[in-house]
Motif scaffolding. Structure first.
Motif, short mmCIF file in Angstrom:
data_model
loop_
_atom_site.label_atom_id
_atom_site.label_comp_id
_atom_site.label_asym_id
_atom_site.label_seq_id
_atom_site.Cartn_x
_atom_site.Cartn_y
_atom_site.Cartn_z
N LEU A 253 0.84 -1.20 0.00
CA LEU A 253 0.00 0.00 0.00
C LEU A 253 0.88 1.25 0.00
N LYS A 254 1.88 1.28 0.85
CA LYS A 254 2.78 2.44 0.91
C LYS A 254 3.54 2.64 -0.40
N LEU A 255 3.97 1.53 -1.01
CA LEU A 255 4.68 1.63 -2.29
C LEU A 255 3.76 2.23 -3.35
N ASP B 247 -2.88 3.71 -8.67
CA ASP B 247 -4.17 3.86 -7.99
C ASP B 247 -4.80 2.51 -7.65
N VAL B 248 -4.12 1.41 -8.00
CA VAL B 248 -4.56 0.06 -7.65
C VAL B 248 -3.33 -0.78 -7.34
N GLY C 133 -6.99 4.39 -13.71
CA GLY C 133 -7.69 5.61 -14.09
C GLY C 133 -8.70 6.08 -13.07
N PRO C 134 -9.32 7.23 -13.33
CA PRO C 134 -10.28 7.82 -12.39
C PRO C 134 -11.57 6.99 -12.31
N ILE D 156 -8.13 -0.37 -4.16
CA ILE D 156 -8.39 0.71 -5.12
C ILE D 156 -8.36 2.04 -4.38
N LEU D 157 -7.60 2.96 -4.90
CA LEU D 157 -7.56 4.32 -4.34
C LEU D 157 -8.90 4.99 -4.66
#
Length: 166
Positions: free
Chosen positions: A53-55, A63-64, A81-82, A100-101
């Motif tokens: 996650l940090k990387l 973003d994933v 992508g968005p 997913i961000l």
């Protein structure tokens, strides 16, 4: 200056970390996602999902991420992508975690910059308003008003404070 950048980066990192939607037992459908336009960034062997996650947060376009739950595990980074044009597909798979961000990284960075700029402007306004209260040039001592000390003649001309008026 570098301390300020480090602090801002730590804040950005925490915002990123706090905004991942994590799905256990889920793996990306790699070929379908790439066919839709997702971009594979890279793969690294890491100790934990948290490191993965940090990387991803440290990687500008990530973003994933997909983490293979073993020690060490493989961490796969993607740019999907968005949310309004998301290009990744997922499926169930044991021993993999996908995340997913949930915020647009670029928008969040801009909002953060705007907030920092606003806070700096508020501090600057405090400095300006404080300087308006304090004269910018010192007043010469001969202009400063002082209470005159009564002279001996003035005391003799003044009525006796202890005298009674009849």
């Amino acid at each position: 200056m570098s301390k300020r950048i480090t602090k801002r980066n730590e804040l950005d990192m925490q915002i990123c970390i706090d905004n991942f939607d994590v799905h256990e037992d889920t793996i990306i459908r790699t070929q379908d996602s790439r066919w839709m336009g997702a971009k594979y960034i890279n793969e690294s062997d890491l100790r934990s999902r948290e490191d993965c996650l940090k990387l991803c947060c440290e990687t500008t376009s990530c973003d994933v991420f997909v983490f293979e739950e073993k020690y060490p595990g493989s961490c796969y980074l993607f740019n999907c992508g968005p949310s309004d044009d998301f290009k990744c597909k997922f499926t169930k798979h044991r021993q993999y975690t996908s995340a997913i961000l949930t915020i647009n990284r670029h928008t969040a960075e801009l909002e953060n910059e705007i907030q920092h700029s606003k806070q700096e402007q508020e501090l600057t306004r405090l400095r300006v308003s404080a300087s308006e209260l304090i004269p910018s040039t010192p007043v010469p001592p001969d202009i400063v008003s002082t209470v005159p000390t009564p002279t001996k003649e003035a005391t003799q001309l003044a009525p006796n404070a202890n005298a009674t008026i009849t």
